[in-house]
Write a protein that holds these residues in place. Structure first.
Motif, PDB file in Angstrom:
ATOM      1  N   UNK A 337       0.837  -1.196   0.000  1.00  0.00           N
ATOM      2  CA  UNK A 337       0.000   0.000   0.000  1.00  0.00           C
ATOM      3  C   UNK A 337       0.876   1.251   0.000  1.00  0.00           C
ATOM      4  N   UNK A 338       0.558   2.182  -0.873  1.00  0.00           N
ATOM      5  CA  UNK A 338       1.285   3.445  -0.971  1.00  0.00           C
ATOM      6  C   UNK A 338       0.574   4.460  -0.083  1.00  0.00           C
ATOM      7  N   UNK A 339       1.246   4.938   0.967  1.00  0.00           N
ATOM      8  CA  UNK A 339       0.591   5.881   1.880  1.00  0.00           C
ATOM      9  C   UNK A 339       1.032   7.321   1.636  1.00  0.00           C
ATOM     10  N   UNK A 340       2.136   7.499   0.918  1.00  0.00           N
ATOM     11  CA  UNK A 340       2.569   8.852   0.557  1.00  0.00           C
ATOM     12  C   UNK A 340       1.928   9.204  -0.781  1.00  0.00           C
ATOM     13  N   UNK A 341       1.068  10.220  -0.832  1.00  0.00           N
ATOM     14  CA  UNK A 341       0.340  10.517  -2.071  1.00  0.00           C
ATOM     15  C   UNK A 341       1.252  10.696  -3.278  1.00  0.00           C
ATOM     16  N   UNK A 342       0.836  10.127  -4.406  1.00  0.00           N
ATOM     17  CA  UNK A 342       1.521  10.336  -5.682  1.00  0.00           C
ATOM     18  C   UNK A 342       0.619  11.190  -6.558  1.00  0.00           C
ATOM     19  N   UNK A 343       1.183  11.727  -7.612  1.00  0.00           N
ATOM     20  CA  UNK A 343       0.411  12.582  -8.516  1.00  0.00           C
ATOM     21  C   UNK A 343      -0.013  11.769  -9.729  1.00  0.00           C
ATOM     22  N   UNK A 344      -1.306  11.771 -10.026  1.00  0.00           N
ATOM     23  CA  UNK A 344      -1.829  11.084 -11.199  1.00  0.00           C
ATOM     24  C   UNK A 344      -1.287  11.760 -12.456  1.00  0.00           C
TER      25      UNK A 344
END
Length: 695
Positions: A337-344
């Motif tokens: 699970x990725x908890x640090x937001x990424x940019x779409x």
């Protein structure tokens, strides 16, 4: 030409031959919404369209097809104004204020007065014509709520946990008013709880409060209670057991369940949040919209109602985060699970006004009336006109609900300009320098994966890497846990890079696994490859030359299930693997004349497992150095094969028949005649059902 990831490809980089757009349907959309796995969109002209899962008739088109990737109009009307959807069911409001339901009717969620029938076409809910908005449990519940133009709030469906807010724990099959207040402005439903806003900016909630989506209210709340004292809320969004609120200043707040850090506050020590906690993006960017599902969250930021950037976090299975690094659902690695937001990675210049998330996928409505989407596409919920075998996933946003039919598609792709999707490619030519990250991006664009139906890509027939450069120590086995070209079941031909470049491959593990049509490939230049596990499992290759490889340390199941394989040349150094030739019933020759050992090595268990069980291994000729023939024959396992030395021709005797002007050759105990003026042809002979290679 399709819209690709984040920039338009120049014709110098990508060439498409024989483009023939036919019956292309163009749309200008005014709204889009999603259910669990079905997408609904309303055209500018008021017509309603749907695509994706249809197992309960939720597409509203009265079709028996369970999944449809082609946007299909619902009825013929052009007076639709709004849509909302849940788990295999949907609701729509017409411009005349009437409310309509479609799909699954579990617990009477359709609101039409019954609790059993699924509705395959939109069916009117009651007779009222003053409905303004409608919402429902989107993933695991069967509850709906709607607000009328007079500000009253109504609810129906499953109410066993108090989520209807009507003062009881009962379900209702028709809309029932929630209290008597007439100042409700918005309502949103989680699994078993409901939150709503009033005109004065206050926040209210009811239902199950086990993980604090109702803050510090009781465990079960059957009537609306005010949540906190703030009166500056502008928007609320409920998902599973978590709640989000946007305040009038554009700040985003969260409370409720924080399992697996999914809330967005990134604090693993907190299982649940009992009071609103602020989430900050960038330099306090203003939040315009929030959406999400069980395993994913999406937040749009911008100004004046226009979304200029979308943040995402959660699971990246099937590319749900939209940043290009997603993995297929069956990948064995990389599913953290990725908890640090990424940019779409929206296409360059795209701005949006709406975000809607289904289960593992997301769509947005752009300011110019287009729909872009990414993530899970297992039922065609991205509306990209794909066939069943292409219904996989998309790792970066593509334009949805657009069609392009191309008769012959040849793509030349530079490593720095990889498109978002290559579902329609027949031939791919690679240029530029490729490393493992670039190959993973290519694999995502291809959409190749197996282990979850539908299986693989069925359009790509040829891959040409002859012009490509390979970076040093490149692995064709990707971090996401699968081979770069695995599952391309229409692939027949692969042209590898030049020998100098091919030598930079370090591993071909699973690279061509289950490419069930692959016949032509020369990997003789990949001399530095050490791992060939599953590399050609299930392929149709007939011969392979590994003689130049320096040291193969892992090769389990490399040629298993290659039922057309006739000959293999092995290198001087190789650690033989289990199931290496597990079911190679056509195998005639293993040329190990390069073997550098001093005695026959131990044969791995099951190396010829299925062949040994069903056929005589004497059909397979094993060529080893002359000095080691007796060593191999003395080994009980190797002695099952027809072991010969490097000087053996396969001919045990030659005699002349003067009377018939013939030469008589003895092959496998059988005499074969040839004319004196000619010679016996070299190659594979079938003698009494056994294969003998004449050299």
């Amino acid at each position: 030409m399709r819209n690709f990831a984040h920039k338009v490809m120049s014709t110098a980089v990508m060439t498409v031959f024989g483009v023939c757009a036919m019956n292309a349907q163009t749309h200008t959309w005014k709204s889009v919404n999603t259910g669990d796995g079905t997408t609904y969109a309303i055209e500018k002209d008021g017509s309603l369209w749907s695509f994706g899962w249809n197992e309960s008739g939720q597409m509203g088109i009265d079709s028996k097809d369970q999944k449809i990737s082609v946007p299909t109009q619902v009825g013929t009307g052009n007076d639709w104004a709004l849509s909302s959807a849940g788990q295999a069911y949907g609701f729509f409001i017409k411009s005349d204020g009437t409310l309509w339901a479609v799909g699954d009717n579990t617990n009477g969620v359709s609101g039409v007065g019954t609790g059993a029938t699924n509705y395959k076409v939109p069916t009117q809910v009651g007779t009222d014509s003053n409905w303004k908005t409608v919402s429902c449990s989107r993933f695991f519940g069967h509850t709906a709520a709607a607000i009328k133009t007079d500000g009253t709030l109504w609810a129906w469906g499953d109410g066993r946990s108090g989520q209807l807010g009507i003062g009881s724990y009962t379900s209702k099959t028709t809309p029932v008013q929630v209290g008597t207040d007439k100042d409700w402005t918005q309502v949103s439903l989680g699994n078993e709880f409901t939150i709503a806003l009033k005109a004065d900016g206050t926040l209210w909630g009811w239902g199950v409060n086990q993980n604090k989506p109702l803050m510090n209210s009781g465990k079960y709340v059957k009537s609306p209670v005010q949540l906190g004292t703030d009166n500056d809320w502008a928007y609320v969004f409920a998902v599973v057991e978590t709640a989000y609120g946007i305040k009038k200043d554009g700040s985003l707040w969260v409370w409720g369940d924080n399992y697996n850090n999914m809330s967005g506050i990134k604090d693993a020590d907190i299982d649940m949040i009992s009071a609103p906690s602020k989430i900050t993006f960038g330099a306090n960017e203003k939040v315009i919209a929030v959406s999400g599902c069980d395993n994913n969250r999406y937040v749009g930021v911008g100004e004046d109602g226009v979304i200029t950037k979308i943040y995402s976090w959660g699971s990246n299975v099937d590319g749900a985060l939209g940043d290009g690094s997603g993995v297929p659902v069956d990948a064995t690695e990389g599913q953290k699970t990725v908890i640090e937001p990424v940019v779409v990675k929206l296409p360059e210049g795209v701005k949006a006004t709406q975000i809607a998330s289904g289960n593992g996928y997301c769509v947005v409505l752009s300011t110019d009336g287009k729909i872009y989407g990414w993530g899970k596409n297992r039922a065609g919920q991205l509306g990209n006109y794909c066939s069943d075998d292409q219904m996989t996933y998309v790792a970066v946003p593509i334009e949805c609900a657009v069609e392009q039919k191309v008769e012959e598609k040849v793509y030349t792709i530079d490593a720095e300009e990889i498109p978002a999707q290559l579902n329609d490619a027949k031939k791919i030519v690679l240029t530029g320098t490729w490393d493992q990250d670039k190959l993973q991006a290519l694999s995502l664009a291809i959409g190749n994966n197996t282990g979850f139906p539908p299986v693989g890509n069925s359009t790509i027939e040829e891959i040409d890497m002859s012009q490509a450069k390979i970076a040093a120590n490149t692995y064709a086995y990707l971090p996401s846990g699968y081979g770069v070209f695995r599952g391309l079941n229409a692939l027949t031909t692969v042209k590898m890079p030049a020998a100098e470049e091919a030598a930079n491959f370090k591993s071909l593990r699973s690279a061509f696994q289950n490419c069930t049509s692959l016949k032509y490939i020369d990997i003789s230049g990949c001399v530095n490859v050490s791992n060939l596990t599953d590399a050609f499992y299930g392929c149709q290759i007939t011969e392979v030359d590994l003689s130049g490889f320096k040291n193969i340390t892992t090769c389990e199941s490399t040629f298993d299930n290659c039922d057309k394989l006739i000959s293999v040349k092995l290198p001087a150094k190789i650690t033989l693997g289990k199931y290496l030739f597990g079911s190679n019933f056509s195998l005639a020759t293993i040329d190990w004349s390069a073997f550098a050992g001093t005695e026959a090595p131990k044969m791995p268990s099951g190396m010829f497992q299925y062949v040994d069980e069903q056929k005589d291994l004497k059909n397979i000729t094993l060529i080893v150095p002359d000095a080691l023939v007796e060593s191999f024959k003395a080994n009980a396992d190797w002695a099952k094969l027809n072991v010969v030395g490097t000087t053996s021709t396969g001919i045990s005797n030659v005699a002349t028949d003067a009377s018939a002007d013939k030469v008589i050759y003895t092959i496998g105990g059988v005499k074969v005649a040839a004319s004196k003026s000619g010679s016996l042809s070299k190659g594979l002979y079938i003698i009494n059902g056994k294969k003998v290679m004449v050299k």
